[in-house]
Design an enzyme around this catalytic site. Structure first.
Site, PDB file in Angstrom:
ATOM      1  N   CYS A   2       0.834  -1.200   0.000  1.00 30.65           N
ATOM      2  CA  CYS A   2       0.000   0.000   0.000  1.00 30.65           C
ATOM      3  C   CYS A   2       0.866   1.246   0.000  1.00 30.65           C
ATOM      4  CB  CYS A   2      -0.894   0.009   1.226  1.00 30.65           C
ATOM      5  SG  CYS A   2      -1.965  -1.418   1.296  1.00 30.65           S
ATOM      6  N   ARG A  27       4.427   0.894  -7.137  1.00 34.56           N
ATOM      7  CA  ARG A  27       4.356  -0.092  -6.059  1.00 34.56           C
ATOM      8  C   ARG A  27       3.269  -1.129  -6.325  1.00 34.56           C
ATOM      9  NH1 ARG A  27       6.432   2.244  -0.855  1.00 34.56           N
ATOM     10  NH2 ARG A  27       5.058   0.821   0.200  1.00 34.56           N
ATOM     11  N   TRP A  76      -3.316  -2.423  -1.755  1.00 33.43           N
ATOM     12  CA  TRP A  76      -2.988  -3.745  -2.294  1.00 33.43           C
ATOM     13  C   TRP A  76      -3.711  -4.717  -1.372  1.00 33.43           C
ATOM     14  CZ3 TRP A  76      -0.418  -8.261  -0.807  1.00 33.43           C
ATOM     15  CH2 TRP A  76       0.018  -9.083  -1.853  1.00 33.43           C
ATOM     16  N   ASN A 102      -0.819   0.879   6.017  1.00 35.74           N
ATOM     17  CA  ASN A 102      -0.074  -0.105   5.243  1.00 35.74           C
ATOM     18  C   ASN A 102       0.339  -1.194   6.223  1.00 35.74           C
ATOM     19  OD1 ASN A 102       1.466  -1.484   3.399  1.00 35.74           O
ATOM     20  ND2 ASN A 102       3.220  -0.116   3.551  1.00 35.74           N
ATOM     21  N   GLY A 103      -0.011  -2.427   5.929  1.00 40.11           N
ATOM     22  CA  GLY A 103       0.377  -3.500   6.847  1.00 40.11           C
ATOM     23  C   GLY A 103      -0.786  -4.436   7.094  1.00 40.11           C
ATOM     24  N   GLU A 490      16.389 -16.668 -12.480  1.00 39.34           N
ATOM     25  CA  GLU A 490      16.029 -15.267 -12.688  1.00 39.34           C
ATOM     26  C   GLU A 490      15.347 -15.067 -14.055  1.00 39.34           C
ATOM     27  OE1 GLU A 490      15.587 -12.799 -11.011  1.00 39.34           O
ATOM     28  OE2 GLU A 490      15.735 -11.062 -12.303  1.00 39.34           O
ATOM     29  N   LYS A 494      11.586 -13.596 -14.448  1.00 37.45           N
ATOM     30  CA  LYS A 494      11.280 -12.407 -15.261  1.00 37.45           C
ATOM     31  C   LYS A 494      10.151 -12.711 -16.233  1.00 37.45           C
ATOM     32  CE  LYS A 494      12.651  -9.680 -13.591  1.00 37.45           C
ATOM     33  NZ  LYS A 494      13.462  -9.720 -12.424  1.00 37.45           N
ATOM     34  N   GLU A 497       6.734 -13.174 -14.250  1.00 42.32           N
ATOM     35  CA  GLU A 497       6.084 -12.049 -13.590  1.00 42.32           C
ATOM     36  C   GLU A 497       5.526 -11.022 -14.558  1.00 42.32           C
ATOM     37  OE1 GLU A 497       8.511 -10.147 -10.608  1.00 42.32           O
ATOM     38  OE2 GLU A 497      10.240  -9.998 -11.897  1.00 42.32           O
ATOM     39  N   HIS A 513      16.282 -35.616 -14.073  1.00 46.36           N
ATOM     40  CA  HIS A 513      15.610 -36.170 -12.888  1.00 46.36           C
ATOM     41  C   HIS A 513      14.157 -35.724 -12.799  1.00 46.36           C
ATOM     42  CE1 HIS A 513      19.405 -37.743 -11.443  1.00 46.36           C
ATOM     43  NE2 HIS A 513      19.942 -36.570 -11.749  1.00 46.36           N
ATOM     44  N   LYS A 612       5.960  -3.517  -5.973  1.00 46.26           N
ATOM     45  CA  LYS A 612       7.411  -3.291  -6.030  1.00 46.26           C
ATOM     46  C   LYS A 612       8.070  -3.550  -4.675  1.00 46.26           C
ATOM     47  CE  LYS A 612      11.209  -1.922  -8.104  1.00 46.26           C
ATOM     48  NZ  LYS A 612      11.867  -2.946  -8.949  1.00 46.26           N
TER      49      LYS A 612
HETATM   50  C1  AGP Z   1      11.710  -8.688  -8.896  1.00 50.31           C
HETATM   51  O1  AGP Z   1      11.519  -8.698 -10.253  1.00 50.31           O
HETATM   52  C2  AGP Z   1      10.593  -8.885  -8.054  1.00 50.31           C
HETATM   53  N1  AGP Z   1       9.414  -8.302  -8.468  1.00 50.31           N
HETATM   54  C3  AGP Z   1      10.737  -9.280  -6.612  1.00 50.31           C
HETATM   55  O2  AGP Z   1      11.028 -10.633  -6.636  1.00 50.31           O
HETATM   56  C4  AGP Z   1      11.781  -8.542  -5.738  1.00 50.31           C
HETATM   57  O3  AGP Z   1      13.062  -8.823  -6.193  1.00 50.31           O
HETATM   58  C5  AGP Z   1      11.602  -8.963  -4.277  1.00 50.31           C
HETATM   59  O4  AGP Z   1      10.321  -8.611  -3.842  1.00 50.31           O
HETATM   60  C6  AGP Z   1      12.650  -8.365  -3.356  1.00 50.31           C
HETATM   61  O5  AGP Z   1      12.537  -6.975  -3.289  1.00 50.31           O
HETATM   62  P1  AGP Z   1      13.689  -6.094  -2.672  1.00 50.31           P
HETATM   63  O6  AGP Z   1      14.893  -6.263  -3.532  1.00 50.31           O
HETATM   64  O7  AGP Z   1      13.144  -4.687  -2.713  1.00 50.31           O
HETATM   65  O8  AGP Z   1      13.917  -6.579  -1.277  1.00 50.31           O
END
Ligand code: AGP
Length: 617
Positions: A2, A27, A76, A102-103, A490, A494, A497, A513, A612
């Site tokens: 949030c 965010r 959120w 937020n929380g 990674e 990518k 997401e 395996h 974010k």
């Molecule tokens: C990255 O593409 C992500 N959306 C996510 O995995 C991110 O790396 C993760 O939430 C960690 O965030 P931070 O680096 O701000 O701690």
């Protein structure tokens, strides 16, 4: 998660708060709302589901709001679906108190049950409405918003950042922070003050920032900010001046922030190296590191802890630290580490990786280390963030500039280089790296930004072209070995997401395996196979995929003539030290994910359901 913005001054709070919320759009959120107070117009609340544009339209047509004090929120969803009733701000029973949060209130059901017994009625399913009602109850007892918020936070369990307003005290906002539900930053202006969950929301107005720590509360009026602990002890804090380049946070000529950030990597790589390399003397200098040579020599084990993409950086970091600094490294998800009572001792170092410096699980891991008197160092991008402040061993800043795209790109590659520098720094302290070999490593680092630029230039058109073959795939497999296995993870993350294609990353040797069962002629298999010590093993894996009809897209070293005879498509990267290849091999995978997501018409910068900064558990 949030986003929170608040304003007290003489300007129009609606414009300032909405503008601030726009700066937090990256965010991620599903609904938004604003409350503004004016002496003549009274309390005006406007809320809407969807993007901020929908709230702006409602403000223009249905519920124009204006006044010199206000607060706004992007939600959120955690408790209760995405509805206007569940959007913040929420009000107390008699409607005079407004709260944004937020929380998560972990004990909200218990608190809500009690309030229901007392005759309260609720309009939403949220935990935040419970906070508003509690503040109302305590306001009636104390006739003070400050005391009411104080008492309310005393009843909450969880991590919460709260901003409250009462029509009976219209000159102030009360902000408070409990736990690690993301930051609360107060912008100190001239005759006006601001509060937000993240600096970009208020940087247009002031660069003087005060950060609330855990269990602190602030009374924010037009002329003053008073901070105290939740127990009531006054806190004296001098604002920190933040330098910020507004151009860096704009999209410029790029279509998406993610695209811009991918192309910023050569520049970002130069910035993470700047001032830290003494090529002539064969030394590394990390300006904010507070651990001296003696402390670095004491370390006999490192826990590298992070989430998501940052966790992949930590996995690569393990290879760097173990190879160069010869320290044993365990890598853990922060969300697991914090709950499994890790075995830490005085010779352990907690090393966290985080772009935002606000990820709730990563912060909890750092608090665990602090409580056990274990040193921590944070590889972090956000200057002055909670992780940077919690790291008693100092932050190692990424200097990547603002990363707005939800999918992390430039911060990932900068994390790898920052960790490499840290590994060299430990090796230097331990006498493992005499100037001559050190110079070779430094030279490889110096050449890296140029090589990254070369990859981006050469691979862009090829990746865009490959998109036409693969954008309709329903699954993809990414294979790599050793230091490039985390790059397989990674690459898969990518793709998942931002394009919503199911993808898995695997150590190539594990393919037989299980994942080999997935291979057929509709499956793209991305094989990361630079020329290194296990190149031939990767080559065999490529053969095994081809023998089963899979489509191979290989990432190979320049000059490799063998791989092109086996793979369907090959993307080349320049040679570098094997430990640094991940900085280059990941670049085509970022580009490919980006182009595929664009081709599929996905919202690249704000993928569905993602945020974010992840500030709730
Ligand atoms: C990255 O593409 C992500 N959306 C996510 O995995 C991110 O790396 C993760 O939430 C960690 O965030 P931070 O680096 O701000 O701690």
């Amino acid at each position: 998660m949030c986003g929170i913005v608040g304003y007290v001054g003489l300007g129009n709070a609606t414009d300032i708060v909405v503008n601030g919320l726009q700066r937090l759009e990256y965010r991620g959120y599903d609904s938004a709302g604003i409350a503004v107070y004016d002496q003549d117009l009274g309390l005006q609340i406007c809320r809407s589901i969807g993007k901020l544009g929908m709230l702006v339209a409602r403000l223009q047509h249905d519920c124009p709001a204006q006044g010199p004090v206000g607060l706004g929120h992007t939600r959120w969803a955690t408790h209760g679906g995405v509805t206007e009733d569940n959007a913040h701000p929420h009000r107390d029973q008699d409607g005079t108190i407004v709260v944004i949060q937020n929380g998560i209130v972990e004990n909200y059901l218990e608190l809500k049950g009690r309030l229901l017994e007392q005759g309260h009625s609720f309009k939403s399913q949220t935990d935040t409405e419970v906070i508003a009602h509690l503040v109302g109850v305590h306001y009636r007892e104390t006739q003070s918003l400050e005391q009411a918020v104080r008492r309310t936070l005393g009843e909450l369990r969880g991590g919460n950042a709260v901003v409250a307003f009462s029509v009976n005290e219209p000159d102030r906002l009360v902000a408070a922070r409990l736990g690690n539900a993301g930051g609360v930053v107060i912008g100190v202006g001239d005759g006006e003050n601001f509060v937000a969950s993240d600096m970009p929301a208020i940087l247009d107005h002031t660069r003087e920032m005060l950060f609330l720590e855990n269990r602190e509360l602030a009374i924010i009026t037009r002329d003053a900010v008073q901070i105290s602990t939740l127990e009531g002890t006054p806190v004296q804090r001098v604002p920190t001046h933040m330098s910020w380049d507004p151009v860096a946070a704009a999209k410029g000529d790029y279509k998406h922030f993610m695209q811009k950030e991918i192309y910023e990597q050569p520049r970002a790589l130069m910035d993470v190296l700047r001032g830290r390399i003494d090529q002539e003397g064969g030394m590394v200098h990390l300006e904010d590191l507070k651990l001296d040579d003696d402390a670095l020599r004491q370390i006999d084990r490192i826990y590298a802890v992070a989430c998501g993409t940052a966790w992949h950086a930590a996995l690569v970091g393990k290879f760097m630290l173990e190879t160069l600094a010869q320290v044993r490294v365990d890598v853990d998800y922060a969300s697991e580490f914090r709950y499994r009572q890790p075995l830490l001792d005085q010779r352990t170092l907690l090393l966290t990786f985080t772009q935002s410096g606000e990820t709730v699980d990563t912060l909890a891991a750092m608090e665990e280390a602090r409580d056990q008197h274990v040193h921590s160092v944070a590889i972090v991008n956000a200057i002055g963030s909670q992780a940077a402040r919690l790291a008693d061993g100092g932050p190692i800043y990424l200097h990547a500039g603002p990363e707005i795209g939800v999918a992390s790109t430039k911060c990932f590659t900068n994390m790898l280089v920052a960790c490499y520098l840290f590994a060299l720094r430990i090796a230097q302290a331990r006498g493992l790296m005499p100037p001559a070999p050190m110079r070779e490593h430094l030279q490889a680092l110096i050449e890296l930004p140029g090589k990254a630029a070369q990859v981006l230039e050469q691979a862009a058109a090829q990746c865009e072209e490959l998109t036409e073959y693969y954008y309709h795939a329903s699954d993809a497999l990414y294979l790599g070995r050793q230091v490039n296995y985390p790059i397989a993870l990674e690459g898969a993350l990518k793709l998942k997401e931002i394009s919503y294609i199911h993808a898995e990353g695997y150590p190539a040797g594990e393919m037989k395996h299980g994942p080999i069962a997935l291979i057929d002629d509709s499956l793209p298999v991305l094989c990361i196979a630079p020329r290194d010590g296990i190149y031939e093993k990767m080559l065999s894996n490529v053969e095994q995929v081809k023998a089963r009809g899979g489509h191979v897209i290989a990432i190979a070293s320049e000059g490799d003539t063998l791989l092109p005879t086996k793979a369907d498509h090959v993307i080349f990267i320049p040679e570098t030290i094997p430990l640094l290849t991940p900085v280059l091999t990941v670049l085509p995978l970022q580009l490919l994910s980006y182009y595929i997501a664009v081709r599929r018409g996905c919202d690249v910068d704000q993928p569905r359901n993602l945020a974010k900064s992840v500030t709730v558990e």
